[in-house]
Every structure is written in structure tokens, then in C-alpha cells.
Design an enzyme around this catalytic site. Structure first.
Site, PDB file in Angstrom:
ATOM      1  N   TYR A 144       0.835  -1.202   0.000  1.00  0.00           N
ATOM      2  CA  TYR A 144       0.000   0.000   0.000  1.00  0.00           C
ATOM      3  C   TYR A 144       0.872   1.255   0.000  1.00  0.00           C
ATOM      4  O   TYR A 144       1.581   1.536   0.968  1.00  0.00           O
ATOM      5  CB  TYR A 144      -0.945   0.022   1.203  1.00  0.00           C
ATOM      6  CG  TYR A 144      -1.903  -1.148   1.280  1.00  0.00           C
ATOM      7  CD1 TYR A 144      -2.335  -1.805   0.123  1.00  0.00           C
ATOM      8  CD2 TYR A 144      -2.392  -1.602   2.495  1.00  0.00           C
ATOM      9  CE1 TYR A 144      -3.208  -2.883   0.192  1.00  0.00           C
ATOM     10  CE2 TYR A 144      -3.272  -2.683   2.568  1.00  0.00           C
ATOM     11  CZ  TYR A 144      -3.668  -3.310   1.411  1.00  0.00           C
ATOM     12  OH  TYR A 144      -4.528  -4.378   1.479  1.00  0.00           O
TER      13      TYR A 144
ATOM     14  N   HIS B  42       0.070 -11.952   0.776  1.00  0.00           N
ATOM     15  CA  HIS B  42      -0.817 -10.980   0.143  1.00  0.00           C
ATOM     16  C   HIS B  42      -1.218 -11.375  -1.287  1.00  0.00           C
ATOM     17  O   HIS B  42      -0.387 -11.408  -2.180  1.00  0.00           O
ATOM     18  CB  HIS B  42      -0.094  -9.621   0.125  1.00  0.00           C
ATOM     19  CG  HIS B  42      -0.991  -8.450  -0.147  1.00  0.00           C
ATOM     20  ND1 HIS B  42      -0.566  -7.153  -0.034  1.00  0.00           N
ATOM     21  CD2 HIS B  42      -2.293  -8.366  -0.520  1.00  0.00           C
ATOM     22  CE1 HIS B  42      -1.554  -6.333  -0.330  1.00  0.00           C
ATOM     23  NE2 HIS B  42      -2.610  -7.053  -0.636  1.00  0.00           N
TER      24      HIS B  42
HETATM   25  P1  NAD Z   1     -14.302  -0.710   0.920  1.00  0.00           P
HETATM   26  O1  NAD Z   1     -15.332  -1.598   0.357  1.00  0.00           O
HETATM   27  O2  NAD Z   1     -14.236  -0.497   2.368  1.00  0.00           O
HETATM   28  O3  NAD Z   1     -14.479   0.669   0.139  1.00  0.00           O
HETATM   29  C1  NAD Z   1     -13.803   1.783   0.457  1.00  0.00           C
HETATM   30  C2  NAD Z   1     -14.422   2.940  -0.315  1.00  0.00           C
HETATM   31  O4  NAD Z   1     -15.617   3.337   0.300  1.00  0.00           O
HETATM   32  C3  NAD Z   1     -13.531   4.125  -0.302  1.00  0.00           C
HETATM   33  O5  NAD Z   1     -13.645   4.740  -1.541  1.00  0.00           O
HETATM   34  C4  NAD Z   1     -14.091   5.038   0.789  1.00  0.00           C
HETATM   35  O6  NAD Z   1     -13.870   6.371   0.483  1.00  0.00           O
HETATM   36  C5  NAD Z   1     -15.529   4.709   0.750  1.00  0.00           C
HETATM   37  N1  NAD Z   1     -16.180   4.779   2.077  1.00  0.00           N
HETATM   38  C6  NAD Z   1     -15.754   4.258   3.258  1.00  0.00           C
HETATM   39  N2  NAD Z   1     -16.661   4.496   4.223  1.00  0.00           N
HETATM   40  C7  NAD Z   1     -17.685   5.175   3.621  1.00  0.00           C
HETATM   41  C8  NAD Z   1     -18.918   5.692   4.086  1.00  0.00           C
HETATM   42  N3  NAD Z   1     -19.301   5.586   5.356  1.00  0.00           N
HETATM   43  N4  NAD Z   1     -19.722   6.319   3.192  1.00  0.00           N
HETATM   44  C9  NAD Z   1     -19.365   6.434   1.902  1.00  0.00           C
HETATM   45  N5  NAD Z   1     -18.213   5.966   1.395  1.00  0.00           N
HETATM   46  C10 NAD Z   1     -17.385   5.340   2.257  1.00  0.00           C
HETATM   47  O7  NAD Z   1     -12.961  -1.313   0.412  1.00  0.00           O
HETATM   48  P2  NAD Z   1     -11.424  -1.225   0.438  1.00  0.00           P
HETATM   49  O8  NAD Z   1     -10.938   0.135   0.693  1.00  0.00           O
HETATM   50  O9  NAD Z   1     -11.096  -1.911  -0.801  1.00  0.00           O
HETATM   51  O10 NAD Z   1     -10.932  -2.241   1.598  1.00  0.00           O
HETATM   52  C11 NAD Z   1     -10.733  -1.902   2.925  1.00  0.00           C
HETATM   53  C12 NAD Z   1      -9.432  -2.441   3.479  1.00  0.00           C
HETATM   54  O11 NAD Z   1      -9.438  -3.867   3.440  1.00  0.00           O
HETATM   55  C13 NAD Z   1      -8.141  -2.008   2.769  1.00  0.00           C
HETATM   56  O12 NAD Z   1      -7.643  -0.782   3.235  1.00  0.00           O
HETATM   57  C14 NAD Z   1      -7.217  -3.145   3.156  1.00  0.00           C
HETATM   58  O13 NAD Z   1      -6.712  -2.938   4.459  1.00  0.00           O
HETATM   59  C15 NAD Z   1      -8.145  -4.348   3.172  1.00  0.00           C
HETATM   60  N6  NAD Z   1      -8.138  -5.094   1.893  1.00  0.00           N
HETATM   61  C16 NAD Z   1      -7.228  -6.087   1.724  1.00  0.00           C
HETATM   62  C17 NAD Z   1      -7.181  -6.798   0.529  1.00  0.00           C
HETATM   63  C18 NAD Z   1      -6.175  -7.902   0.360  1.00  0.00           C
HETATM   64  O14 NAD Z   1      -5.464  -8.230   1.290  1.00  0.00           O
HETATM   65  N7  NAD Z   1      -6.076  -8.509  -0.785  1.00  0.00           N
HETATM   66  C19 NAD Z   1      -8.056  -6.486  -0.515  1.00  0.00           C
HETATM   67  C20 NAD Z   1      -8.987  -5.480  -0.314  1.00  0.00           C
HETATM   68  C21 NAD Z   1      -9.024  -4.797   0.888  1.00  0.00           C
END
Ligand code: NAD
Length: 333
Positions: A62, A127
Site C-alpha cells: 500500500y 498478500h
Molecule cells: P471498501 O469496500 O471499504 O471501500 C472503500 C471505499 O468506500 C472508499 O472509496 C471510501 O472512500 C468509501 N467509504 C468508506 N466508508 C464510507 C462511508 N461511510 N460512506 C461512503 N463511502 C465510504 O474497500 P477497500 O478500501 O477496498 O478495503 C478496505 C481495506 O481492506 C483495505 O484498506 C485493506 O486494508 C483491506 N483489503 C485487503 C485486501 C487484500 O489483502 N487482498 C483487498 C482489499 C481490501
């Protein structure tokens, strides 16, 4: 926003860890979605912690290591005992590409610990293993991680990725109790709940479950997903229809989506990414708002219950695209 109702803690498989049901996805701290200052990172993590979030997930991937560095600074600034928060980071995926060799992942943890300013991480996860050779993960990477566990650098071992088959492929080939945790994403949201079918198997193996991306990486938001989102136009359109329906009814689709993802208690924590995709200059304002909203969504679910009527309307709108996903990695199982 301080809440009278504490954020629920849920056990993570057989690890003995208890994670807040809403976890902090720290990829935004790596400038992935726009510039973020050190003071914003500190304030955001402090706010999340003060609202009861005790689980923070990052990766050297990241922001090309920046997320780990910022998270390390922010956690240190909390000034609390190390056992009050749970940190997971990852190995095998880097800005330069994938490398799941024993040599690389062994070096990787030392680099991560230095950036995080920690002596150990609670969870180290391979990962996005669908981009690696799964037999190498089984025969080389996980044994290397076990040595790191023995050395006290890592408390628990995990694997992450998108296709659900990768989890059973690995878990069926390693000794019981070797892999403690899996992190799945985009498979327990209103539009895709396929992770549910795997939960009894994971439970039988004593493996803890982290589910990320309850908003389907932005699909289930009023602003819609970022440009690079891999969903089909059909899936994107259906999610936008659902968001528009909610708005018209005075409801917030993101709140409903977070609540939906929290419904199954065999999922220990739901990792939300609280970043600003479009408004890059208002990181702290928007992020604070999202931290507040997502914690409030969990507290409301625990105290008031789910909004069954709106949820079933949205499920109806999303029915034609239900469980539609996209390819990820190299096909091998
Ligand atoms: P997410 O589905 O949580 O979406 C995030 C998006 O939603 C962002 O654009 C954010 O601005 C928006 N958002 C968040 N809260 C909101 C709210 N209350 N109202 C409106 N919009 C909102 O997905 P993500 O960011 O893809 O995933 C979260 C975390 O999970 C990552 O930071 C990471 O730590 C982990 N992750 C890991 C993997 C992996 O290991 N392969 C893959 C995906 C995610």
C-alpha cells in the site's frame, strides 16, 4: 463522536485475539487515493482507536511502503500499551511485483517491523496469493512464516486473496493450525455473499475470518467506484441504481452495506477503507466522517437492528447481478 455503546469485539478463530467488528483498512494512509499528511494520519488513527477500533490492517504494497510507515507513526502517537491494538501486515506483494520466496518474505517482516516501529505484528498474511504459485505458498512461504512465528516476530499467519478456492486449496494442504486466519474481500457485501458458503469449512478448521471491502471497493457508495474498479458495467450500473434508490428514500447505501457485512458473526471483523477517492484535498474531513459513520452503523445495528425493508429492496435491485465477480490472479485451482 463518542458512543455509549462500545464497538463489539469478536473472537478471531483459535487465535485468542478479539477484534473490533469494524476494522481499519490502512491502505489510504499510503496516499493510494490522494495525499495525506502525517498529522491527518495520526488524527484518523486516534479517532478510530477512540471509537473502539482495535484492528489495523496494512501491507508493504500500500503506497509502496508508505501505509506501513504512516500507520507506525500514528500507532506510536496513540501512546497506549502495545497489547491494546492488533496489527496485521502482509508479505509477498510489493510495488515491484510479487515474490513469495522464503528469502523475500523473511526479509520483508524485518522491513515491515522497522517501518511500523514494532517488535512484532499480530498477523502476517501472504498478500493476494492467487498471483503466486499456490504450491510454493504451501511448501515454501508458509514454512518460512512459521519460522518467523517461532522467532516471535509474528503471532499468527494468514493468507489473502479474491478467488475463494485459493483458501481451501492451501488449507487442505498444510498441517492443521498452521494458517490461523484468512482475509477475503468483496465476497460478503450486499451484492456478493459467496464467502458465506465457505464459513462452515473455515470454522471446522478453526481459521479466523477477516472480510474486507464491505462497500465492494466503492460500488456501494453514493459517489460510486473509482475509475479502475474491475466490475462489469452491468454490476456498476445495478449498484448505482441501488444507491440512487437509497438516496431517494433518504437512506445511506454505505451504512446499509456496512451493516449487512456485520450480520454474520462468524466473520470476526469487517475491514473498511476510509479514504476519499474523489475529494483528495479533504482527506481528514471525509475520513473522519467515514470513521464516525461506519462505527455508528455498527452501533446502530447492535442496538436498533437492521433496516430489513430497505435491505430487501436493495437486494431486489441487485438480484440480477448477485454474486457476480471478476477474475483475479493466475488460474490454477
Ligand atoms: P471498501 O469496500 O471499504 O471501500 C472503500 C471505499 O468506500 C472508499 O472509496 C471510501 O472512500 C468509501 N467509504 C468508506 N466508508 C464510507 C462511508 N461511510 N460512506 C461512503 N463511502 C465510504 O474497500 P477497500 O478500501 O477496498 O478495503 C478496505 C481495506 O481492506 C483495505 O484498506 C485493506 O486494508 C483491506 N483489503 C485487503 C485486501 C487484500 O489483502 N487482498 C483487498 C482489499 C481490501
Amino acid at each position: 463522536m463518542a458512543s455509549a455503546t462500545p464497538l463489539e469485539l469478536r473472537p478471531l478463530g483459535n487465535t485468542g485475539l478479539k477484534l473490533s467488528c469494524v476494522g481499519f483498512g490502512a491502505s489510504p494512509l499510503g496516499n493510494v487515493f490522494g495525499p495525506i499528511s502525517e498529522s491527518d494520519a495520526i488524527a484518523t488513527v486516534r479517532q478510530a482507536f477512540s471509537l473502539g477500533i482495535n484492528f489495523f490492517d496494512t501491507s508493504p504494497y500500500y503506497g509502496g511502503t508508505l501505509s506501513e510507515k504512516m500507520l507506525g507513526i500514528a500507532l506510536k502517537a496513540l501512546g497506549v500499551a502495545r497489547n491494546e491494538y492488533i496489527v496485521s501486515t502482509k508479505c509477498g506483494r510489493y510495488k515491484e511485483g510479487f515474490d513469495f520466496s522464503a528469502e523475500r518474505v523473511t526479509r520483508s517482516i524485518d522491513e515491515s517491523l522497522e517501518r511500523l516501529q514494532l517488535d512484532y505484528v499480530d498477523i502476517l498474511q501472504c498478500h493476494d496469493i492467487e498471483f503466486g504459485n499456490l504450491d510454493q505458498i504451501v511448501n515454501e512461504t508458509i514454512p518460512a512464516l512459521l519460522k518467523l512465528k517461532e522467532a516471535g516476530k509474528v503471532r499468527f499467519i494468514g493468507i489473502t486473496g479474491l478467488p475463494l478456492e485459493i483458501f481451501s486449496y492451501v488449507l487442505d494442504r498444510v498441517p492443521p493450525g498452521t494458517v490461523d486466519v484468512i482475509l477475503s474481500y468483496c465476497h460478503f457485501s450486499i451484492n456478493d455473499s459467496t464467502l458465506e458458503d465457505l464459513l462452515p469449512y473455515l470454522k471446522s478448521k478453526g481459521v479466523g475470518v477477516i472480510s474486507a471491502s464491505p462497500l465492494a471497493m466503492g460500488l456501494l457508495t453514493e459517489n460510486g467506484p473509482p475509475e479502475w474498479h474491475p466490475a462489469s458495467p452491468e454490476l456498476k450500473a445495478a449498484c448505482q441504481d441501488a444507491a440512487a434508490y437509497c438516496k431517494e428514500k433518504g437512506k445511506n447505501i454505505s451504512k446499509l452495506a456496512v451493516q449487512y457485512s456485520l450480520l454474520n458473526k462468524d466473520i470476526s471483523t469487517v475491514l473498511v477503507g476510509m479514504n476519499s477517492v474523489k475529494q483528495v484535498n479533504v482527506f481528514s474531513i471525509l475520513t473522519s466522517l467515514y470513521v464516525d459513520e461506519n462505527v455508528a452503523a455498527a452501533v446502530e445495528l447492535a442496538t436498533v437492528g437492521k433496516d430489513e425493508k430497505t435491505l430487501s429492496q436493495i437486494e431486489g435491485i441487485l438480484k440480477p447481478v448477485k454474486n457476480q465477480t471478476w477474475p483475479s490472479g493466475i488460474q490454477q485451482c
